[in-house]
Scaffold this motif. Structure first.
Motif, PDB file in Angstrom:
ATOM      1  N   CYS A   5       0.868  -1.176   0.000  1.00  0.00           N
ATOM      2  CA  CYS A   5       0.000   0.000   0.000  1.00  0.00           C
ATOM      3  C   CYS A   5       0.908   1.230   0.000  1.00  0.00           C
ATOM      4  N   SER A   6       1.818   1.299   0.983  1.00  0.00           N
ATOM      5  CA  SER A   6       2.746   2.443   1.020  1.00  0.00           C
ATOM      6  C   SER A   6       4.196   1.996   0.973  1.00  0.00           C
ATOM      7  N   ILE A   7       4.999   2.863   0.382  1.00  0.00           N
ATOM      8  CA  ILE A   7       6.449   2.674   0.393  1.00  0.00           C
ATOM      9  C   ILE A   7       6.906   3.099   1.791  1.00  0.00           C
ATOM     10  N   GLU A   8       7.618   2.194   2.479  1.00  0.00           N
ATOM     11  CA  GLU A   8       8.013   2.490   3.868  1.00  0.00           C
ATOM     12  C   GLU A   8       9.472   2.908   3.982  1.00  0.00           C
ATOM     13  N   ASN A   9      10.302   2.301   3.171  1.00  0.00           N
ATOM     14  CA  ASN A   9      11.723   2.656   3.119  1.00  0.00           C
ATOM     15  C   ASN A   9      12.317   1.963   1.895  1.00  0.00           C
ATOM     16  N   LYS A  10      13.581   2.246   1.610  1.00  0.00           N
ATOM     17  CA  LYS A  10      14.244   1.729   0.402  1.00  0.00           C
ATOM     18  C   LYS A  10      14.291   0.191   0.393  1.00  0.00           C
ATOM     19  N   GLU A  11      14.645  -0.385   1.535  1.00  0.00           N
ATOM     20  CA  GLU A  11      14.800  -1.845   1.612  1.00  0.00           C
ATOM     21  C   GLU A  11      13.448  -2.532   1.432  1.00  0.00           C
ATOM     22  N   GLN A  12      12.419  -1.958   2.067  1.00  0.00           N
ATOM     23  CA  GLN A  12      11.086  -2.581   2.005  1.00  0.00           C
ATOM     24  C   GLN A  12      10.576  -2.649   0.573  1.00  0.00           C
ATOM     25  N   ILE A  13      10.653  -1.540  -0.161  1.00  0.00           N
ATOM     26  CA  ILE A  13      10.065  -1.544  -1.509  1.00  0.00           C
ATOM     27  C   ILE A  13      10.909  -2.406  -2.453  1.00  0.00           C
ATOM     28  N   GLU A  14      12.208  -2.401  -2.201  1.00  0.00           N
ATOM     29  CA  GLU A  14      13.074  -3.217  -3.059  1.00  0.00           C
ATOM     30  C   GLU A  14      12.796  -4.710  -2.848  1.00  0.00           C
ATOM     31  N   ARG A  15      12.691  -5.097  -1.579  1.00  0.00           N
ATOM     32  CA  ARG A  15      12.425  -6.517  -1.284  1.00  0.00           C
ATOM     33  C   ARG A  15      11.074  -6.944  -1.879  1.00  0.00           C
ATOM     34  N   ILE A  16      10.062  -6.119  -1.703  1.00  0.00           N
ATOM     35  CA  ILE A  16       8.737  -6.480  -2.228  1.00  0.00           C
ATOM     36  C   ILE A  16       8.764  -6.495  -3.763  1.00  0.00           C
ATOM     37  N   ALA A  17       9.501  -5.565  -4.347  1.00  0.00           N
ATOM     38  CA  ALA A  17       9.569  -5.518  -5.815  1.00  0.00           C
ATOM     39  C   ALA A  17      10.100  -6.840  -6.377  1.00  0.00           C
TER      40      ALA A  17
END
Ligand code: PEP
Ligand code: MN
Length: 351
Positions: A102-114
């Protein structure tokens, strides 16, 4: 109104028809449609004398649509518009899946989910940097730095991205600096602009987005307002197209009814998918996450949407749903997402 022309209608006759309409305050333009040359008359055509129009040299027939939308209608184009986002085709034969938090939380989070959603079979990465929250006290999104993280994740995974624009300006919030033109930032970083349910009727905002993206190939995903009728939804899409951007994707995400929200966040408007596919030439996608608000229901509703003719799905995914910064209750993990995508693609192929 659509005025179909005789096959031998000449330039002078076409110009005469356009001038005739202009004298009556109606904008019009001639185009080559799938079944011959037509003139599209936009605006209030109700005061026209139809017999007079029919009698003009070069006119074959007139079709009064009687609606608040023309350019997005099936009458305007029999073919569904196929929108190409870096080679991902929305509106063609394939089911397109957009997934991410839903939201981008930090660089690592969005990268891992991507990487996880890509592995699960998703075609496009979603993630919100500007969050339209019901409560002013909830996390409002990382803003510009969120967009930067999303773009980096996109470069690394080679997944195109979709993110929401919630308006034009953002004051200092959640420790992020004031941003003077958030729409500019979204256009700069994203591949698809999302317009959320709350903004579907922000007509000035729709005009602004249409104008600023005019002439670019930037697609716009417009979500249905939670209490908008189908006609109002299509009329809102017309604002974007009329103002210069024809690359609109319609997104159904549940509507508000008398149903108790403790069972499902909204009522899924599945039949509306089939109805809109008949009424409009734009591709239609479904969001089972916001519709249900419950990760246990996301697969069933995804399948139902595909069966109803959806061209795509937009699904919220997170590796740790229970600790997501927003909408964790409806986020699925990557293994569940993979199962949804596999079965939905199978179903799409059966249709
Ligand atoms: C979202 O996609 O994160 C979102 C806020 O959606 P909606 O506008 O449908 O509520
Ligand atoms: Mn959400």
């Amino acid at each position: 109104m659509i005025i179909s022309l005789k096959t031998d209608a000449n330039k002078a006759q076409i110009q005469h028809i356009i001038t005739f309409l202009k004298e009556r305050d109606i904008e019009s333009t001639d185009i080559e449609a799938a079944d011959g040359k037509v003139i599209i008359a936009l605006g209030n055509t109700s005061k026209l004398d139809y017999n007079e129009v029919k009698g003009l040299a070069g006119v074959n027939d007139i079709h009064e649509l009687g609606k608040n939308y023309t350019l997005v209608s099936r009458d305007f184009s029999k073919e569904t518009k196929v929108i190409d986002v870096d080679g991902v085709k929305i509106g063609g034969d394939n089911l397109v899946v957009m997934a991410g938090p839903c939201s981008i939380e930090n660089k690592e989070q969005i990268e891992r989910i991507a990487f996880e959603v890509k592995e699960a079979g998703a075609d496009i990465l979603r993630g919100g940097a500007y969050k339209p929250r019901t409560s002013a006290y909830s996390f409002q999104g990382l803003g510009l730095s969120g967009l930067e993280h999303l773009k980096e994740a996109s470069v690394k995974t080679k997944l195109p991205i979709i993110t929401e624009s919630t308006g034009l300006h953002r004051h200092e919030v959640d420790g992020c600096e004031e941003e003077h033109d958030t729409l500019h930032n979204v256009i700069h970083y994203t591949d698809i602009i999302q317009i959320g349910t709350r903004n579907m009727k922000a007509y000035g905002f729709l005009e602004e987005i249409g104008r600023r993206t005019k002439g670019s190939d930037m697609p716009i995903l417009l979500k249905r307002g939670e209490s908008a009728t189908i006609d109002e939804f299509l009329a809102a899409a017309e604002y974007l197209v009329k103002n210069g951007n024809p690359n609109v994707i319609l997104c159904l995400r549940g509507i508000r009814t008398f149903e108790a929200t403790r069972y499902q966040r909204y009522t899924s408007d599945i039949a509306a998918i089939s109805v809109i596919k008949q009424l409009s030439n734009l591709p239609v996608v479904f969001d089972p996450s916001h519709a249900t608000g419950d990760r246990a229901l996301v697969k069933q509703l995804s399948m139902a949407a595909v069966a109803a003719g959806a061209d795509g799905l937009i699904i919220e995914a997170h590796y740790d749903p229970d600790n997501a910064a927003s909408d964790g209750a409806e986020c699925v993990t990557a293994d569940v997402l993979k199962n949804i995508i596999t079965d939905c693609k199978k179903l799409k192929n059966m249709l």
